[in-house]
Design a protein around this motif. Structure first.
Motif, PDB file in Angstrom:
ATOM      1  N   ALA A 132      39.246  41.241  25.777  1.00  0.00           N
ATOM      2  CA  ALA A 132      38.174  41.941  26.506  1.00  0.00           C
ATOM      3  C   ALA A 132      37.087  40.967  26.911  1.00  0.00           C
ATOM      4  N   LEU A 133      36.742  40.046  25.997  1.00  0.00           N
ATOM      5  CA  LEU A 133      35.717  39.048  26.303  1.00  0.00           C
ATOM      6  C   LEU A 133      36.153  38.173  27.471  1.00  0.00           C
ATOM      7  N   LEU A 134      37.410  37.754  27.454  1.00  0.00           N
ATOM      8  CA  LEU A 134      37.933  36.913  28.540  1.00  0.00           C
ATOM      9  C   LEU A 134      38.024  37.694  29.851  1.00  0.00           C
ATOM     10  N   ALA A 135      38.335  38.994  29.764  1.00  0.00           N
ATOM     11  CA  ALA A 135      38.399  39.811  30.982  1.00  0.00           C
ATOM     12  C   ALA A 135      37.017  39.996  31.593  1.00  0.00           C
ATOM     13  N   ILE A 136      36.000  40.184  30.715  1.00  0.00           N
ATOM     14  CA  ILE A 136      34.623  40.292  31.211  1.00  0.00           C
ATOM     15  C   ILE A 136      34.230  39.033  31.966  1.00  0.00           C
ATOM     16  N   ASP A 137      34.701  37.902  31.437  1.00  0.00           N
ATOM     17  CA  ASP A 137      34.383  36.619  32.059  1.00  0.00           C
ATOM     18  C   ASP A 137      35.269  36.344  33.269  1.00  0.00           C
ATOM     19  N   GLY A 138      36.228  37.245  33.517  1.00  0.00           N
ATOM     20  CA  GLY A 138      37.093  37.105  34.683  1.00  0.00           C
ATOM     21  C   GLY A 138      38.232  36.128  34.497  1.00  0.00           C
ATOM     22  N   GLN A 139      38.534  35.732  33.265  1.00  0.00           N
ATOM     23  CA  GLN A 139      39.597  34.731  33.049  1.00  0.00           C
ATOM     24  C   GLN A 139      40.987  35.370  32.953  1.00  0.00           C
ATOM     25  N   ILE A 140      41.069  36.650  32.559  1.00  0.00           N
ATOM     26  CA  ILE A 140      42.356  37.364  32.510  1.00  0.00           C
ATOM     27  C   ILE A 140      42.138  38.749  33.095  1.00  0.00           C
ATOM     28  N   SER A 141      43.238  39.442  33.381  1.00  0.00           N
ATOM     29  CA  SER A 141      43.144  40.784  33.955  1.00  0.00           C
ATOM     30  C   SER A 141      42.987  41.820  32.845  1.00  0.00           C
ATOM     31  N   GLY A 142      42.704  43.056  33.257  1.00  0.00           N
ATOM     32  CA  GLY A 142      42.561  44.135  32.285  1.00  0.00           C
ATOM     33  C   GLY A 142      43.859  44.424  31.537  1.00  0.00           C
ATOM     34  N   GLY A 143      44.992  44.337  32.264  1.00  0.00           N
ATOM     35  CA  GLY A 143      46.274  44.569  31.607  1.00  0.00           C
ATOM     36  C   GLY A 143      46.593  43.540  30.556  1.00  0.00           C
ATOM     37  N   ALA A 144      46.122  42.305  30.778  1.00  0.00           N
ATOM     38  CA  ALA A 144      46.405  41.236  29.815  1.00  0.00           C
ATOM     39  C   ALA A 144      45.702  41.465  28.486  1.00  0.00           C
ATOM     40  N   ILE A 145      44.626  42.277  28.479  1.00  0.00           N
ATOM     41  CA  ILE A 145      43.923  42.574  27.221  1.00  0.00           C
ATOM     42  C   ILE A 145      44.884  43.230  26.234  1.00  0.00           C
ATOM     43  N   PHE A 146      45.534  44.311  26.685  1.00  0.00           N
ATOM     44  CA  PHE A 146      46.441  45.050  25.799  1.00  0.00           C
ATOM     45  C   PHE A 146      47.756  44.301  25.574  1.00  0.00           C
TER      46      PHE A 146
END
Length: 570
Positions: free
Chosen positions: A252-266
């Motif tokens: 989630a932290l990396l997604a907030i920073d735009g480094q990964i997508s939302g799907g990659a969180i799960f």
């Protein structure tokens, strides 16, 4: 053991292949998450979602099928292992010598084999097949993002270290617990065999206390191992849950920073959980792994020195010449010699009676000559050939042995007299030869009429030890078993101990008949009634030959009073 493992190696290779396919399919849920969150949700693509869901269900169905097939393969491997080992292990227990028993932690190797087989089909084996895929899942986590891969790597190393610590802390107490359990089970089995004496002598409470004390020792070791394993398993579960949630938070932290997508969180959380799952499962099932290792070592100890023998030259049916040459038998529980440098021979058609006080070594000599035990030194020869030159089972057909402990087995009277010749896997009795030989042996010792008076005659079922018969009847059935198919060598240990006068007369008639057909006969005796048909008498005293010679000469020498000086010295 190497042959047994080689026989199931193909099963393990196929199981590893199906494990590889199954672990590849475990990537399907990750791809599904990525597509749903990164493609379906932003585009509101219901058709795409339906198609992706269908593909995922097919992947799940294939995964379930692969795991089912893998499970069946491992079950077949355990069955194949049993077929390779069971016969040898059961045979090993029946060839156990007294000095071997003192070195065995377990007297039931077939139970150790079952423990090993159960581990092969249990969760520990699945974890071992899945564990090599942990690095691959960590690499995939690293492809999503290096920090997620680093977290997975650190978590995996921590769990491996925890597994190693669990092995170090639980191995010794688990092995001790297994040894204590084997001792406890064996002790209870022995007490059950003597349950009648326990009840009659008022020993029940004492035996209960004894077995409870043995179980306390077993439970103490098991509790120690369980406490250690339970602590490690708790820490393992905590680490696994913390890592999965940590991966979710880091994603989630990396997604907030735009480094990964939302799907990659799960997806990263799922992949990390899958990466550490085999290690976590190994920690949870480590007890069975340690027990399997102990069982493997115990099986190896039982099979040590029992490699397949090369075929031996078949010797002709023995005529009955028996030679005992300088034999000695050592007591494994003390330094004394039960038999000490004995030598004598018995010719075909000759009967030798062995007498002496209790503890002189008569029963040990009978067991040795019959082949029930081995000697520490010396040789026993049949027709000039040392015992090792004969195939054991082939020679035993020509030896009639009646032990002091009669040892009838659960089964019919017919089966016991026939030495279970017509049981599963043995020779079929298509022409009735076995039945005829059984009846001939029973007639020879005068027990045929007694058997016919029983409710089912020769088909009367007996319990262990001859339960259902009196001691005298049991002894006469055991004598018929010894006489089955007219053996060339006849060894009888106290054969008249439980016989009345009529039974003893029939026994003497049977011995005379065996002598007449040329059998070499050795009889141990306390009662003088059996000395009549003896040609020679051997007197034992403290394992040594005190006197030997023709019957009348030895009996005359024993009847002479000793000089007063010798009596006083004695």
């Amino acid at each position: 053991m190497q042959n047994a493992i080689s026989a199931v190696r193909t099963h393990f290779l196929w199981a590893a292949l199906f494990s590889a396919l199954a672990n590849l399919l475990f990537l399907a849920p990750t791809l599904y998450m990525l597509q749903v969150y990164d493609r379906v949700v932003p585009t509101r693509g219901a058709a795409t979602l339906g198609f992706l869901t269908l593909v995922l269900m097919l992947a799940y169905a294939t995964l379930a099928l692969l795991e089912y097939i893998r499970s069946r393969i491992l079950v077949r491997a355990s069955v194949a292992l049993d077929r390779r080992l069971a016969r040898r292990l059961i045979a090993a227990t029946l060839t156990l010598q007294p000095d071997d028993g003192a070195r065995r932690k377990s007297r039931q190797p077939i139970r150790e084999c079952d423990q090993l087989r159960q581990t092969l089909t249990g969760p520990a084996m699945f974890a071992l097949f899945d564990a090599p895929w942990t690095p691959i899942y960590i690499v995939v986590c690293g492809l999503i993002h290096p920090l997620i891969g680093l977290m997975a790597l650190i978590g995996g190393v921590m769990l491996v270290a925890l597994t190693w610590a669990s092995e170090r802390s639980t191995r010794a107490p688990l092995l001790q617990a297994n040894a204590a359990a084997n001792l406890s089970y064996a002790s209870q089995e022995q007490t059950m065999l003597g349950a009648e004496a326990v009840r009659a002598l008022g020993m029940r409470s004492a035996m209960v206390r004894r077995h409870l004390a043995e179980r306390e020792d077993m439970l103490a070791w098991q509790a120690s191992a369980s406490f250690a394993a339970g602590g490690r398993m708790t820490i393992s579960r905590f680490l696994r849950n913390a890592l999965q949630s940590g991966a979710l938070g880091l994603g989630a932290l990396l997604a907030i920073d735009g480094q990964i997508s939302g799907g990659a969180i799960f997806a990263s959380s799922f992949l990390l959980g899958r990466a550490v799952a085999p290690v976590d499962q190994l920690v949870a099932s480590w007890r069975s792994v340690v027990q399997a290792r102990g069982s493997y070592a115990e099986i190896m100890a039982w099979l040590d020195g029992r490699a397949e023998l090369t075929p031996q030259t078949g010797l002709p049916r023995p005529t009955g010449r028996l030679d005992v040459e300088r034999v000695s038998v050592e007591d494994i529980y003390s330094d004394r010699m039960i038999l000490n440098n004995l030598s004598f021979g018995i010719a075909p058609g000759e009967m030798v009676a062995v007498i002496g006080p209790s503890g002189a070594g008569k029963s040990t000599l009978a067991r040795l000559v019959a082949g029930a035990i081995h000697c520490s030194e010396g040789e026993v020869r049949i027709d000039g050939a040392e015992r090792s030159q004969w195939d054991g089972d082939a020679l035993a057909v020509h030896i009639g042995y009646m032990p002091q402990q009669l040892s009838l087995f659960a089964g019919s009277i017919r089966d016991n007299i026939a030495r279970f010749s017509c049981r599963e896997g043995a020779e079929p009795d298509r022409d009735g030869r076995i039945d005829a030989d059984v009846i001939a042996a029973a007639r020879q010792c005068g027990v045929h009429e007694m058997i016919l008076r029983l409710p089912q005659g020769y088909d009367t079922m007996l319990g262990w030890g001859g339960m259902g018969l009196s001691m005298g009847q049991t002894q006469r059935i055991a004598l018929a078993r010894a006489l089955f198919r007219d053996p060339a060598v006849l060894i009888l240990d106290e054969p008249n101990a439980h016989l009345d006068s009529d039974g003893e007369a029939q026994l003497i008639a049977a011995l005379a008949q065996a002598k007449a057909r040329g059998a070499a006969i050795m009889v141990t005796a306390h009662r003088t009634g059996l000395l009549g048909p003896a040609d020679r008498i051997l007197v034992l005293d403290n394992g040594r030959m005190r006197m030997s010679g023709p019957r009348d000469q030895v009996l005359g020498a024993l009847a002479k009073p000793r000089p007063a000086s010798m009596a006083g010295a004695a």
